[in-house]
Enzyme design. Structure first.
Site, short mmCIF file in Angstrom:
data_model
loop_
_atom_site.label_atom_id
_atom_site.label_comp_id
_atom_site.label_asym_id
_atom_site.label_seq_id
_atom_site.Cartn_x
_atom_site.Cartn_y
_atom_site.Cartn_z
N SER A 120 63.20 57.54 66.77
CA SER A 120 63.86 58.61 67.04
C SER A 120 65.43 58.66 66.56
CB SER A 120 63.53 59.28 68.32
OG SER A 120 63.99 60.66 68.41
N HIS A 144 55.34 62.82 68.65
CA HIS A 144 56.63 61.98 68.69
C HIS A 144 56.47 60.55 69.57
CE1 HIS A 144 60.78 61.75 67.59
NE2 HIS A 144 61.33 61.72 68.84
N ASP A 162 54.20 65.30 64.59
CA ASP A 162 55.65 65.35 65.23
C ASP A 162 56.18 66.65 65.13
OD1 ASP A 162 58.26 64.81 66.22
OD2 ASP A 162 58.16 62.81 65.36
#
Length: 633
Positions: free
Chosen positions: A192, A328, A297
């Site tokens: 991320s 995610h 995602d």
């Protein structure tokens, strides 16, 4: 396990007699093995001078980099490479599936390092360096959400590891500290925000960065907050305040105002976004790149990996990719054993110089069904061709066929911001007031969508503001990962597996996870959104004239998905996609000119040029609801 054996000199000694090396050739170095004492490793912190004053206190900012490294190589005069994770989250929202934070002893020395990288790789001869971005945890300065401060926070540590930047033993004052133990080679990794910083640092072309492993990472911050002129409804100043909240003492209000003002609500691409567009600087990348992303995602949209991948391919960067059905999620939590092994071999090759052949293996690994994986020689898949699919009207208004022949006619719908993709996808054979839908009909052979699609729409709005949304849908029964569930495709159990060595303050053991699955009757495989007012330029929107036709091309999410024989591939076009983009001031009725509307889809296989008109299965089709957007973790 693979054995690491040192290279022979010109001779080896056997029973005190010199023997020619050719007579007793050394085995090939095929992998590092644990050989160093993790409990006795050196744990220390360096504060690296950024050469900038982000918080305006008159003092140059320093970023804290916590280090754990084996002591034996340094004692022997051997230099070692670094695995680095630069993050804003070490004291705010935590890292990993189990939300780990950094910990320190009473004297401020680092004790607990989140994730398994230190436990696994330090005994194998690597140093692990976890960097607090400026303005977070123990660093000074301010977060600028992907801008120069964030990127330089990590780049300067790479420079310090290569003797090009100044580090100190303390946050203020202190004495100079060198990295004489480092061989200068760095591999950056992270999920991320962390992986995003790895992308940003790689785009600077900094010397010494040998490889990056961006996991569910952003390649252009515009595409995290906006989509072709449409806004997702949140802004970077909020994220900055979230990650700075546990680092008191600095005044970052000026930086917050810059973020708020630069992220214009109208969705235009401006200077703030240009500074945070790493794709534009992909030409500078020297490092190899190992990408991992979930095709479902809905936090960091898959367009981020797709456009980054394409830019790297154009540059000829050595690269590899894993694509999962998850949302995610880190691959450590959906395919743990294989991930650790592959990551180990990747770092061994690019940081240790070990010839283990990983760069010759299939480029892409894709999850076709939960826990069922396929390798592809390339990504997009071999044989992929850009195929133009065109909608044709059918007997039912707003419902028709999708093929490769020319289109004709018009169709219309009314933008209702209270509904979105699941309402649009349901009842595919029926007219809907809020979307139009075109299908290939049942396929006689499978087709694979591999890469990034786009759509060109010619629409006439009834008001001066309009949003457009489009999606590709696979109609047919399937078992998929429940990517919109609480674990975004995984369930966390109670048993643990261990990955490396542990100490009292830093465990190498993590909870086992398994696939969270659900049965569906359709799967949305790619989505995209746009503001029709940006039809001419993403940098400047135009006011629309009601009753006038406008043509706009916008992107759909990157993916790799096989539509089986017997299923239907459909194109759905709507207005405001509820739960994703913000609504226009005056939602319009939109008339679509089918003759000037088409989708360009990267396909392996073919669809009928002109499918016969047939009805899709009637009834409400079950599907997983759209996932909520989360903080960028």
């Amino acid at each position: 396990m693979r054995v690491l054996t040192g290279l022979c000199a010109a001779v080896v000694l056997a029973a005190g007699v010199a023997v020619p090396a050719a007579a007793t050739a050394a085995p090939a170095r095929t992998g590092t093995e644990p050989q160093y004492d993790y409990a006795g490793a050196i744990r220390e912190t360096v504060w690296v001078d950024l050469g900038r004053d982000g918080d305006g206190d008159g003092v140059s900012d320093r970023v804290a980099a916590d280090i754990v490294r084996p002591k034996e190589p340094a004692e022997a005069g051997k230099k070692i490479p670094v695995i680095m994770d630069a993050s804003p989250y070490y004291s705010s929202v935590g890292r990993g599936n189990e939300t780990q934070f950094k910990t320190y002893d009473d004297q401020g020395r680092p004790v607990g390092f989140p994730l398994f990288y230190d436990n696994y790789f330090v005994p194998r001869g690597y140093a692990t360096v976890l960097v607090d971005l400026a303005g977070t945890n123990r660093s000074t300065g301010c977060v600028d959400v992907g801008g120069q401060s964030d990127v330089q926070s990590a780049k300067k540590v790479v420079d310090w590891l290569n003797g090009r930047a100044t580090g100190y033993t303390a946050k203020t004052g202190g004495t100079k500290m060198s990295a004489g133990w480092s061989d200068g080679g760095v591999g950056m990794i992270g999920k991320s925000y962390d992986g995003t910083i790895a992308n940003g640092v790689a785009s600077t072309g900094v010397e010494g960065l040998k490889t990056i492993v961006p996991i569910s990472a952003i390649s252009s911050w515009y595409d995290y907050y906006r989509s072709d002129g449409a806004s997702f409804g949140f802004n970077p100043d909020g994220l900055a305040q979230t990650v700075e909240r546990r680092n008191g003492g600095q005044d970052c209000s000026a930086q917050h105002r810059k973020l708020a003002q630069g992220a214009t609500a109208n969705g235009d691409y401006g200077p703030l976004w240009a500074e945070r567009d790493y794709v534009a600087n992909a030409k500078n990348v020297r490092a190899s790149v190992f990408v991992s992303h979930g095709v479902n995602d809905l936090n960091v949209m898959p367009i981020n990996y797709g456009q980054w991948w394409d830019a790297l391919a154009a540059k000829g960067v050595q690269r590899k990719i894993w694509l999962a059905q998850t949302g995610h999620v880190d691959p450590f939590d959906y395919r743990r054993t294989e991930w650790v092994d592959t990551l180990h071999r990747w770092f061994d090759h690019y940081l240790m110089g070990i010839d283990n052949g990983i760069e010759k293996e299939p480029m892409a690994t894709v999850e076709r069904q939960p826990d069922q994986w396929a390798n592809e020689a390339t990504y997009p898949a071999p044989g992929t061709k850009a195929t133009v699919l065109r909608p044709q009207p059918g007997r039912t208004p707003g419902v028709g066929t999708l093929g490769t022949t020319g289109s004709r006619g018009t169709a219309s719908f009314t933008d209702n911001p209270k509904v979105g993709e699941n309402e649009w996808a349901a009842n595919p054979s029926a007219t809907s007031a809020n979307r139009v839908l075109y299908s290939t009909g049942a396929l006689t052979s499978p087709v694979q969508v591999s890469g990034t699609s786009s759509i060109t729409v010619t629409a006439t709005p009834s008001t001066s503001t309009a949003r457009l949304s489009a999606m590709l849908v696979d109609y047919g029964p399937a078992k998929i990962r429940n990517f919109s569930g609480p674990g975004e495709g995984i369930v966390t159990g109670t048993d643990r597996t261990c990955w490396g060595s542990s100490t009292d303050g830093d465990s190498a053991c993590y909870k086992v996870t398994s696939a969270d699955t659900t049965n569906v009757d359709y799967t949305i495989i790619s989505r995209g959104w746009a503001d029709l007012a940006n039809y001419q330029s993403l940098s400047r929107e135009a006011r629309l004239t009601p009753g006038k036709a406008y043509t706009m091309t916008f992107r759909l999410a990157s993916t790799d998905h096989v539509v089986p024989a017997g299923h239907r591939l459909a194109l759905v076009i709507g207005g405001t996609d509820n739960g994703f983009v913000t609504a226009p001031a005056n939602p319009p009725k939109l008339a679509i000119d089918l003759a000037r509307t088409s989708a360009q889809v990267p396909l392996v296989g073919t669809v009928p040029a002109r499918p016969r008109t047939e009805s899709a299965p009637a009834g409400e089709l079950a599907h997983v609801p759209a996932a909520a957007r989360f903080d960028l973790r």
